[in-house]
Design a protein around this motif. Structure first.
Motif, PDB file in Angstrom:
ATOM      1  N   ASP A 141     -57.923  11.537  16.363  1.00  0.00           N
ATOM      2  CA  ASP A 141     -56.492  11.261  16.316  1.00  0.00           C
ATOM      3  C   ASP A 141     -56.059  10.940  14.891  1.00  0.00           C
ATOM      4  OD1 ASP A 141     -56.331  11.516  19.008  1.00  0.00           O
ATOM      5  OD2 ASP A 141     -56.442   9.363  19.432  1.00  0.00           O
ATOM      6  N   PRO A 142     -54.858  11.365  14.536  1.00  0.00           N
ATOM      7  CA  PRO A 142     -54.346  10.929  13.232  1.00  0.00           C
ATOM      8  C   PRO A 142     -54.036   9.428  13.282  1.00  0.00           C
ATOM      9  CG  PRO A 142     -52.684  12.186  14.413  1.00  0.00           C
ATOM     10  CD  PRO A 142     -53.943  12.276  15.224  1.00  0.00           C
ATOM     11  N   VAL A 143     -54.145   8.799  12.142  1.00  0.00           N
ATOM     12  CA  VAL A 143     -53.952   7.353  12.109  1.00  0.00           C
ATOM     13  C   VAL A 143     -53.120   6.973  10.885  1.00  0.00           C
ATOM     14  CG1 VAL A 143     -56.179   7.020  10.945  1.00  0.00           C
ATOM     15  CG2 VAL A 143     -55.174   5.139  12.218  1.00  0.00           C
ATOM     16  N   SER A 144     -52.260   5.998  11.093  1.00  0.00           N
ATOM     17  CA  SER A 144     -51.543   5.422   9.950  1.00  0.00           C
ATOM     18  C   SER A 144     -51.785   3.919   9.978  1.00  0.00           C
ATOM     19  CB  SER A 144     -50.039   5.720  10.031  1.00  0.00           C
ATOM     20  OG  SER A 144     -49.454   4.945  11.044  1.00  0.00           O
ATOM     21  N   ALA A 145     -51.764   3.317   8.805  1.00  0.00           N
ATOM     22  CA  ALA A 145     -52.063   1.882   8.750  1.00  0.00           C
ATOM     23  C   ALA A 145     -51.068   1.191   7.840  1.00  0.00           C
ATOM     24  CB  ALA A 145     -53.475   1.661   8.237  1.00  0.00           C
ATOM     25  N   GLN A 146     -50.661   0.011   8.246  1.00  0.00           N
ATOM     26  CA  GLN A 146     -49.786  -0.815   7.415  1.00  0.00           C
ATOM     27  C   GLN A 146     -50.291  -2.241   7.475  1.00  0.00           C
ATOM     28  OE1 GLN A 146     -45.404   0.294   7.690  1.00  0.00           O
ATOM     29  NE2 GLN A 146     -46.238   1.163   9.566  1.00  0.00           N
ATOM     30  N   MET A 156     -44.826  -5.746   2.494  1.00  0.00           N
ATOM     31  CA  MET A 156     -45.909  -4.855   2.906  1.00  0.00           C
ATOM     32  C   MET A 156     -46.973  -4.856   1.812  1.00  0.00           C
ATOM     33  SD  MET A 156     -46.348  -2.319   5.271  1.00  0.00           S
ATOM     34  CE  MET A 156     -44.797  -1.524   5.577  1.00  0.00           C
ATOM     35  N   GLU A 157     -48.225  -5.076   2.172  1.00  0.00           N
ATOM     36  CA  GLU A 157     -49.303  -5.130   1.179  1.00  0.00           C
ATOM     37  C   GLU A 157     -49.878  -3.743   0.901  1.00  0.00           C
ATOM     38  OE1 GLU A 157     -50.590  -7.852  -0.538  1.00  0.00           O
ATOM     39  OE2 GLU A 157     -48.799  -8.836   0.255  1.00  0.00           O
ATOM     40  N   TRP A 158     -49.972  -2.943   1.942  1.00  0.00           N
ATOM     41  CA  TRP A 158     -50.610  -1.621   1.779  1.00  0.00           C
ATOM     42  C   TRP A 158     -50.234  -0.755   2.950  1.00  0.00           C
ATOM     43  CZ3 TRP A 158     -54.773   1.039   4.357  1.00  0.00           C
ATOM     44  CH2 TRP A 158     -55.345   2.081   3.608  1.00  0.00           C
ATOM     45  N   GLU A 159     -49.991   0.516   2.688  1.00  0.00           N
ATOM     46  CA  GLU A 159     -49.754   1.429   3.804  1.00  0.00           C
ATOM     47  C   GLU A 159     -50.406   2.770   3.526  1.00  0.00           C
ATOM     48  OE1 GLU A 159     -45.648   2.519   4.526  1.00  0.00           O
ATOM     49  OE2 GLU A 159     -45.093   1.664   2.604  1.00  0.00           O
ATOM     50  N   PHE A 160     -50.738   3.447   4.580  1.00  0.00           N
ATOM     51  CA  PHE A 160     -51.499   4.689   4.445  1.00  0.00           C
ATOM     52  C   PHE A 160     -51.191   5.585   5.638  1.00  0.00           C
ATOM     53  CE2 PHE A 160     -55.202   7.343   5.163  1.00  0.00           C
ATOM     54  CZ  PHE A 160     -55.487   7.803   3.889  1.00  0.00           C
ATOM     55  N   GLY A 161     -51.181   6.883   5.398  1.00  0.00           N
ATOM     56  CA  GLY A 161     -51.100   7.860   6.478  1.00  0.00           C
ATOM     57  C   GLY A 161     -49.682   8.201   6.872  1.00  0.00           C
ATOM     58  N   PRO A 162     -49.537   8.893   7.984  1.00  0.00           N
ATOM     59  CA  PRO A 162     -50.601   9.269   8.930  1.00  0.00           C
ATOM     60  C   PRO A 162     -51.483  10.398   8.414  1.00  0.00           C
ATOM     61  CG  PRO A 162     -48.414   9.837   9.796  1.00  0.00           C
ATOM     62  CD  PRO A 162     -48.222   9.331   8.434  1.00  0.00           C
ATOM     63  N   ASN A 218     -61.711  11.298   5.391  1.00  0.00           N
ATOM     64  CA  ASN A 218     -61.494  10.327   4.308  1.00  0.00           C
ATOM     65  C   ASN A 218     -60.503   9.248   4.723  1.00  0.00           C
ATOM     66  OD1 ASN A 218     -63.214  11.231   2.433  1.00  0.00           O
ATOM     67  ND2 ASN A 218     -61.715  12.494   1.319  1.00  0.00           N
ATOM     68  N   ALA A 219     -59.534   9.636   5.548  1.00  0.00           N
ATOM     69  CA  ALA A 219     -58.499   8.685   5.956  1.00  0.00           C
ATOM     70  C   ALA A 219     -59.112   7.529   6.731  1.00  0.00           C
ATOM     71  CB  ALA A 219     -57.465   9.388   6.810  1.00  0.00           C
ATOM     72  N   TYR A 220     -59.987   7.857   7.690  1.00  0.00           N
ATOM     73  CA  TYR A 220     -60.627   6.793   8.471  1.00  0.00           C
ATOM     74  C   TYR A 220     -61.444   5.881   7.560  1.00  0.00           C
ATOM     75  CZ  TYR A 220     -59.440  10.073  12.186  1.00  0.00           C
ATOM     76  OH  TYR A 220     -58.774  10.921  13.014  1.00  0.00           O
ATOM     77  N   GLN A 221     -62.150   6.534   6.635  1.00  0.00           N
ATOM     78  CA  GLN A 221     -63.010   5.765   5.730  1.00  0.00           C
ATOM     79  C   GLN A 221     -62.170   4.869   4.821  1.00  0.00           C
ATOM     80  OE1 GLN A 221     -66.063   5.786   6.418  1.00  0.00           O
ATOM     81  NE2 GLN A 221     -66.659   4.375   4.796  1.00  0.00           N
ATOM     82  N   THR A 222     -61.060   5.415   4.348  1.00  0.00           N
ATOM     83  CA  THR A 222     -60.182   4.636   3.456  1.00  0.00           C
ATOM     84  C   THR A 222     -59.637   3.403   4.179  1.00  0.00           C
ATOM     85  OG1 THR A 222     -59.551   6.677   2.378  1.00  0.00           O
ATOM     86  CG2 THR A 222     -58.120   4.786   1.999  1.00  0.00           C
ATOM     87  N   ILE A 223     -59.179   3.622   5.406  1.00  0.00           N
ATOM     88  CA  ILE A 223     -58.611   2.496   6.158  1.00  0.00           C
ATOM     89  C   ILE A 223     -59.702   1.478   6.471  1.00  0.00           C
ATOM     90  CG2 ILE A 223     -57.525   1.844   8.343  1.00  0.00           C
ATOM     91  CD1 ILE A 223     -56.141   4.597   8.293  1.00  0.00           C
ATOM     92  N   ARG A 224     -60.877   1.979   6.812  1.00  0.00           N
ATOM     93  CA  ARG A 224     -62.000   1.079   7.136  1.00  0.00           C
ATOM     94  C   ARG A 224     -62.358   0.217   5.917  1.00  0.00           C
ATOM     95  NH1 ARG A 224     -65.337   5.060   9.125  1.00  0.00           N
ATOM     96  NH2 ARG A 224     -64.416   5.139  11.179  1.00  0.00           N
ATOM     97  N   ARG A 225     -62.451   0.885   4.761  1.00  0.00           N
ATOM     98  CA  ARG A 225     -62.794   0.136   3.535  1.00  0.00           C
ATOM     99  C   ARG A 225     -61.742  -0.916   3.228  1.00  0.00           C
ATOM    100  NH1 ARG A 225     -65.254   4.718   0.936  1.00  0.00           N
ATOM    101  NH2 ARG A 225     -63.239   5.431   0.230  1.00  0.00           N
ATOM    102  N   ARG A 226     -60.484  -0.505   3.387  1.00  0.00           N
ATOM    103  CA  ARG A 226     -59.391  -1.422   3.086  1.00  0.00           C
ATOM    104  C   ARG A 226     -59.408  -2.609   4.069  1.00  0.00           C
ATOM    105  NH1 ARG A 226     -56.008  -1.771  -1.467  1.00  0.00           N
ATOM    106  NH2 ARG A 226     -54.477  -3.324  -0.881  1.00  0.00           N
ATOM    107  N   LEU A 227     -59.692  -2.305   5.311  1.00  0.00           N
ATOM    108  CA  LEU A 227     -59.757  -3.380   6.317  1.00  0.00           C
ATOM    109  C   LEU A 227     -60.839  -4.392   5.967  1.00  0.00           C
ATOM    110  CD1 LEU A 227     -59.340  -1.596   9.766  1.00  0.00           C
ATOM    111  CD2 LEU A 227     -58.039  -3.562   8.976  1.00  0.00           C
ATOM    112  N   LEU A 228     -61.962  -3.866   5.493  1.00  0.00           N
ATOM    113  CA  LEU A 228     -63.080  -4.755   5.173  1.00  0.00           C
ATOM    114  C   LEU A 228     -62.796  -5.607   3.947  1.00  0.00           C
ATOM    115  CD1 LEU A 228     -66.030  -2.326   5.911  1.00  0.00           C
ATOM    116  CD2 LEU A 228     -65.469  -4.397   7.175  1.00  0.00           C
TER     117      LEU A 228
END
Lengths: 479, 168
Positions: free
Chosen positions: A277-282, A289-295, A300-310
């Motif tokens: 599934d496509p994903v967007s993150a805020q 807003m600190e950071w937003e990405f996507g959708p 790479n998108a999943y990895q980017t969001i995962r890294r940012r979450l961590l």
């Protein structure tokens, strides 16, 4: 037994006198050298006696407070040493720190016995940068002979352990009203069959079906080949809104509200990735807003969001308080205002001004970053989407209004709430606060249930499993 | 880095104050001066003054070493009695350095016994063996053996050596 520099100096003089006796061919320097050698030997005998006495009489113990810490925390380590009989020589008992801890310099973790002293203790602060079960199982006693010619180090066994836990939540509860939710978040059905994991139906085998589709159990039972069909997953936008304001920093190191929220968000990203599934993150801070990405649905998108979450940390500035009273939606307010009609009673006259201006109520939260983030996440796509809001229950009005907007504009809305009552310092203090905890949890549960009453909204609580079990028990007892 | 005051003001007075002359040192200086002056007259008194200065200026075995070095000049080719009395007179200087003041009686007795045994062995070696270097070598080896034996005993007594290794 190691000789000291003092011993070396005296032995050197004795050697010089010996050589001098040979050079002069005179016995007097040799006698002097032998006199010095006698002193060294007598001092050695005396040192051996002292060392044996210390080895026999010395006892030591180590205690750690607290015995369980998180990585990066410090604990007070106390070394207590005692001699059953005083010795006439300096003794230093040193706490041997394991290599995986940051210990202070030697002098600050050493008990020094002056001649005649029998007990001593020292407490030092030690940092634990590595997770694991850290054992303090040895102390070293440095003994010096009375004459200062010899030193020896003996070790004593002690048994003190500290559990250093990694900075990650342990035992996470995700549920609804205290009931664990067993399904994977982010799974969704499409009412279409195809490759997938969720069983849809079984039907008789038809020419063209592949061998791998055959359901062998059903085939054996029905005595005819049957195949099992699965639901295929659809292209379904996951809009993730994660609150990382300063209020999410409640809780002990590594087990803050944000840590639990992070685990949930990571699970959702994993689920989205497994379904493609496509994903967007805020990520929303206190003020903006600190950071937003996507959708996006690229790997790479999943990895980017995962890294940012961590790597996200709660923002520093405190959230501007929004009235935490029981919210009433503007629509409800207008409806009630209409119900008052032309009533001229004192009750209606007093109430009417409060219900008249419905728009200004929404404006109280309309400029809040969480509300903004949810609104913008809802307007990103016109296809089927799943909005996920991960936050806490500290700003109920803002959260409620954000979820109201999401419920109207998204196909599905999931709200993951961490109850602040489980993470407040006061809540951890003592059992005396049990009634308060139960009340806090009941208030949280009311808020969660209120959110769930909105259309297309599912609200979950995210909490430490142990705290959740305790709160459920207390709430049941209070009832 | 700041220099300590007692190091920056190192004078004869401060040194003498720091190295207090104990009764044992005084007895040693007195005995040695008496022994040397009886055999060598005024030169003996001069040697006694030198030893007194050494005892006053240091708290280690320096006075004992100085006394022995001066004795070499005065007791060359001397007999057993003269040498023995000089060594006996020098013993309080060694005891002052080893035991301090007031002395531990047990330690003093052990030191006296060790001193007597060491002098006896040295004299025996000196008179028995033909060359001085032989006596010196044997004395050094004996001292080293005793020290090493004590070291091994300490290792075993404190449990640093396992039984198989200890038996080897």
């Amino acid at each position: 037994m190691l000789p000291t520099r003092r011993w070396a100096a005296l032995a050197g003089v004795a050697c010089f006198l010996t050589v001098y006796a040979v050079v002069l061919d005179e016995p007097t320097p040799l006698l002097a050298a032998c006199g010095l050698a006698a002193w060294l030997v007598v001092a050695q005998v005396d040192a051996v006696g002292t060392m044996r006495a210390v080895d026999r009489d010395l006892s030591a113990s180590v205690s750690i407070e607290p015995t369980s810490v998180f990585v990066g925390d410090r604990a007070a380590v106390t070394l207590t040493a005692s001699l059953s009989e005083a010795v006439d020589a300096p003794v230093e008992v040193e706490l041997v720190a394991p290599p995986s801890v940051n210990a202070p310099e030697r002098a600050r973790r050493t008990v020094a016995f002056d001649p005649g002293e029998t007990t001593g203790s020292v407490t030092c602060s030690i940092e634990f940068p590595v997770a694991g079960r850290i054992a303090f199982d040895e102390v070293a006693a440095d003994i010096e002979g009375r004459a200062g010619f010899f030193t020896e180090t003996v070790t004593l066994d002690v048994d003190a352990r500290c559990l250093v836990e990694p900075p990650a939540p342990d035992g996470i509860h995700v549920g609804r009203g205290g009931e664990l939710v067993g399904t994977t978040f982010g799974d969704h059905s499409s009412d279409q069959t195809g490759p997938g994991l969720v069983p849809h139906e079984t039907r008789q085998y038809l020419p063209g079906d592949t061998l791998s589709q055959i359901d062998w159990k059903t085939t054996a039972r029905m005595n005819h080949p049957y195949i099992r069909e699965f639901e295929s997953e659809s292209d379904y936008l996951l809009s993730l809104v994660v609150d990382c304001g300063s209020h999410m920093n409640r809780g002990p190191t590594g087990r803050t509200m944000l840590s639990y929220a992070r685990e949930v968000a990571l699970g959702l990203v994993d689920a989205a990735e497994s379904h493609g599934d496509p994903v967007s993150a805020q990520f929303v801070g206190d003020a903006a807003m600190e950071w937003e990405f996507g959708p996006s649905s690229s790997s790479n998108a999943y990895q980017t969001i995962r890294r940012r979450l961590l790597s996200i940390e709660p923002t520093a500035s405190p959230r501007r308080p929004v009235d935490a009273s029981r919210p009433v939606a503007p629509e409800d307010a207008r409806k009630r205002s209409r119900l008052l009609g032309d009533d001229d009673s004192a009750f209606a006259t007093t109430l009417r001004p409060y219900l008249r201006d419905g728009e200004s109520y929404v404006s109280r939260v309309s400029d809040r970053p969480l509300f903004d983030a949810v609104k913008s996440a809802c307007s990103r796509s016109d296809r089927e989407d799943h909005l996920v809001l991960v936050t806490d229950d500290s700003a109920k009005v803002e959260t409620y209004e954000a979820v109201v907007v999401a419920s109207k504009r998204s196909s599905q809305t999931s709200v993951f709430l961490t109850p602040t009552t489980f993470f407040d310092d006061a809540a951890d203090a003592a059992d005396a606060g049990a009634a308060g905890d139960a009340a806090g949890f009941v208030a949280f549960e009311e808020f969660r249930a209120r959110l769930e009453r909105l259309p297309n909204v599912t609200a979950y609580e995210v909490a430490p499993k142990s705290a959740m079990e305790l709160a459920t028990t207390r709430a049941t007892t209070a009832e | 880095m700041e220099t300590p005051v007692n190091q920056s003001e190192r004078t004869i007075r401060t040194v003498l104050d720091a190295n207090e002359l104990t009764p044992m040192d005084a007895a040693g200086v007195l005995c040695f001066t008496l022994a040397v002056s009886l055999t060598n007259g005024l030169w003996g008194v001069a040697a006694g003054v030198l030893v007194l200065a050494a005892a006053a200026a240091s708290d280690g075995p320096f006075a004992f070493v100085v006394a022995q070095l001066t004795a070499v000049s005065f007791f060359a080719d001397a007999g057993l009695v003269a040498l023995g009395s000089a060594q006996l007179a020098a013993f309080p200087l060694l005891a002052g350095a080893a035991c301090g003041w007031p002395p531990d009686r047990a330690l003093l007795v052990r030191l006296a016994a060790g001193y007597a045994v060491a002098l006896g062995v040295a004299w025996a070696l000196w008179t028995t063996l033909r060359w001085a270097w032989q006596a010196a070598l044997v004395a050094a080896v004996l001292a080293a053996l005793v020290a090493y034996g004590l070291h091994r005993y300490e290792r075993v007594a404190l449990g640093f050596v396992d039984a198989p290794e200890a038996n080897r």
